[in-house]
Design an enzyme around this catalytic site. Structure first.
Site, PDB file in Angstrom:
ATOM      1  N   GLN A 196     -65.782-119.321 -38.992  1.00 37.42           N
ATOM      2  CA  GLN A 196     -65.739-117.938 -38.535  1.00 37.42           C
ATOM      3  C   GLN A 196     -66.981-117.209 -39.057  1.00 37.42           C
ATOM      4  OE1 GLN A 196     -62.560-117.017 -36.506  1.00 37.42           O
ATOM      5  NE2 GLN A 196     -63.266-119.137 -36.421  1.00 37.42           N
ATOM      6  N   ARG A 216     -61.499-112.260 -40.210  1.00 37.16           N
ATOM      7  CA  ARG A 216     -62.863-112.018 -39.780  1.00 37.16           C
ATOM      8  C   ARG A 216     -63.090-112.568 -38.372  1.00 37.16           C
ATOM      9  NH1 ARG A 216     -65.195-112.886 -44.066  1.00 37.16           N
ATOM     10  NH2 ARG A 216     -67.355-112.684 -43.330  1.00 37.16           N
ATOM     11  N   ALA A 237     -55.585-110.626 -36.099  1.00 40.68           N
ATOM     12  CA  ALA A 237     -56.342-111.868 -35.919  1.00 40.68           C
ATOM     13  C   ALA A 237     -57.825-111.588 -35.655  1.00 40.68           C
ATOM     14  CB  ALA A 237     -55.743-112.680 -34.784  1.00 40.68           C
ATOM     15  N   HIS A 238     -58.591-112.670 -35.518  1.00 44.05           N
ATOM     16  CA  HIS A 238     -60.035-112.539 -35.392  1.00 44.05           C
ATOM     17  C   HIS A 238     -60.441-111.857 -34.091  1.00 44.05           C
ATOM     18  CE1 HIS A 238     -60.221-116.935 -33.649  1.00 44.05           C
ATOM     19  NE2 HIS A 238     -59.434-116.152 -32.960  1.00 44.05           N
ATOM     20  N   ASN A 239     -61.492-111.037 -34.241  1.00 40.65           N
ATOM     21  CA  ASN A 239     -62.112-110.323 -33.120  1.00 40.65           C
ATOM     22  C   ASN A 239     -61.234-109.251 -32.488  1.00 40.65           C
ATOM     23  OD1 ASN A 239     -63.380-113.432 -32.741  1.00 40.65           O
ATOM     24  ND2 ASN A 239     -64.845-111.741 -32.765  1.00 40.65           N
TER      25      ASN A 239
END
Length: 345
Positions: A196, A216, A237-239
């Site tokens: 990530q 991240r 969660a990511h993004n």
């Protein structure tokens, strides 16, 4: 921390009924308030407690509600006034000043003025900490992070590397910011980890609850807007991108790359699927599953409400038959249409 009723009324733009010199030592409830406590009435269902309360004074929204009270502050929004006055009665939260001797602080860390760092905290290389920040005991701020002015990290908070946080934020114990997002590529029955490479960027005046995790980004950053409030045990969660002034209650889970607009309210235990967009000013009720984008503001719900178990079982049995029932209704409609055509002829 004592104030006169007049001083408190001035701070919230209210009008005093009774003795403006009455001394208030703390805030309390209608049910258990004492003579030196200020309470409030925001919910009409508690109005009956006004006649019986022992609170020294009460925040109420009009003169009619103050009739049976010896002392009151009349203000348009008692709940907001209560929130504003709560800042005046916050007790001392730590007994040390400056950097505790047991803290580990890298040589190149940039510390602002009046920074407090608690016992056993670890501040890694390249970190920038603004004026008046407080870093709680056992907290870890990893390499390259930055914290804006007057941000507070309670004990046992963990920031992974390169996290950026604005001013006046609060992070409660056990929250983790910047952990790896859940990214894996299938490879012949196994999983190849996707490192990530993004980070987490958080705006000003954000509050994050205990044991909440914000992952991240995979490439771009996970983004949390200004004024966002996130409760305990929430998974971001990511993004994910969350707009300004959105509030998210405990137990909610937001999958990767979801975009949530500004001024939304996400109730407890809501699940939001990945790669969808929710527009501004959306309210989602508790335990709903959001599986597609929401393009229009408003209130949305899913799932079934609680019923007595026997009735719930019957409802579930009927729900399972809905597809067959729909087919039967379609068949009946076709038959009715044919009969209608014959009658018309």
């Amino acid at each position: 921390m004592s104030y006169t009723l007049g001083q408190l009324a001035e701070k919230v733009g209210g009008v005093v009924k009774g003795d403006s010199n009455l001394v208030i030592d703390r805030l309390g409830t209608l049910e258990k308030g004492t003579k030196n406590e200020l309470s409030f009435l925001a919910n009409p269902k508690y109005q009956s407690q006004l006649a019986e309360t022992n609170a020294g004074a009460v925040l109420v929204k009009n003169e009619e509600l103050a009739i049976d009270l010896d002392h009151a502050i009349i203000v348009a929004n008692p709940y907001l006034a209560f929130a504003q006055l709560s800042h005046l009665f916050v007790p001392l939260k730590e007994s040390w000043l400056s950097v505790h001797p047991s803290a580990v602080v890298a040589d190149d860390v940039q510390l602002g003025n009046n920074v407090v760092i608690g016992p056993n905290a670890v501040i890694d290389s390249g970190v920038i900490i603004g004026d008046d920040c407080v870093i709680g005991a056992n907290t870890v701020v990893s390499r390259g992070c930055s914290l804006g002015r007057a941000t507070r990290l309670y004990p046992n908070v963990t920031f992974y590397h390169d996290v950026s946080v604005g001013a006046d934020c609060i992070f409660h114990s056990g929250c983790i910011v910047g952990a790896d997002g859940f990214g894996f590529a299938p490879n012949n029955g196994e999983w190849e980890k996707i490192d990530q490479l993004g980070s987490v960027v958080i705006g000003d005046r954000v509050e994050i609850g205990s044991s909440t995790t914000i992952d991240r980004g995979a490439i771009e950053n996970t983004q949390i807007g200004h004024g966002v409030k996130i409760d305990n045990q929430v998974q971001i969660a990511h993004n994910v991108v969350i707009g300004d002034n959105t509030a998210i209650a405990a137990g909610a889970a937001i999958a990767g790359s979801a975009r949530i607009g500004a001024s939304c309210t996400i109730s407890g235990c809501v699940g939001i699927a990945g790669h969808i967009t929710i527009t501004d000013h959306v309210h989602i009720t508790a335990m709903s599953m959001v599986s597609k984008s929401i393009p229009e503001a408003g209130s949305y719900s899913s799932g079934m409400g609680m019923e007595p178990t026997p009735k719930w079982r019957r409802s579930v049995a009927r729900f399972r038959r809905i597809d067959n029932m729909a087919k039967q209704i379609t068949t009946l409609e076709q038959k009715i249409n044919k009969l209608s055509e014959k009658v018309d002829v």
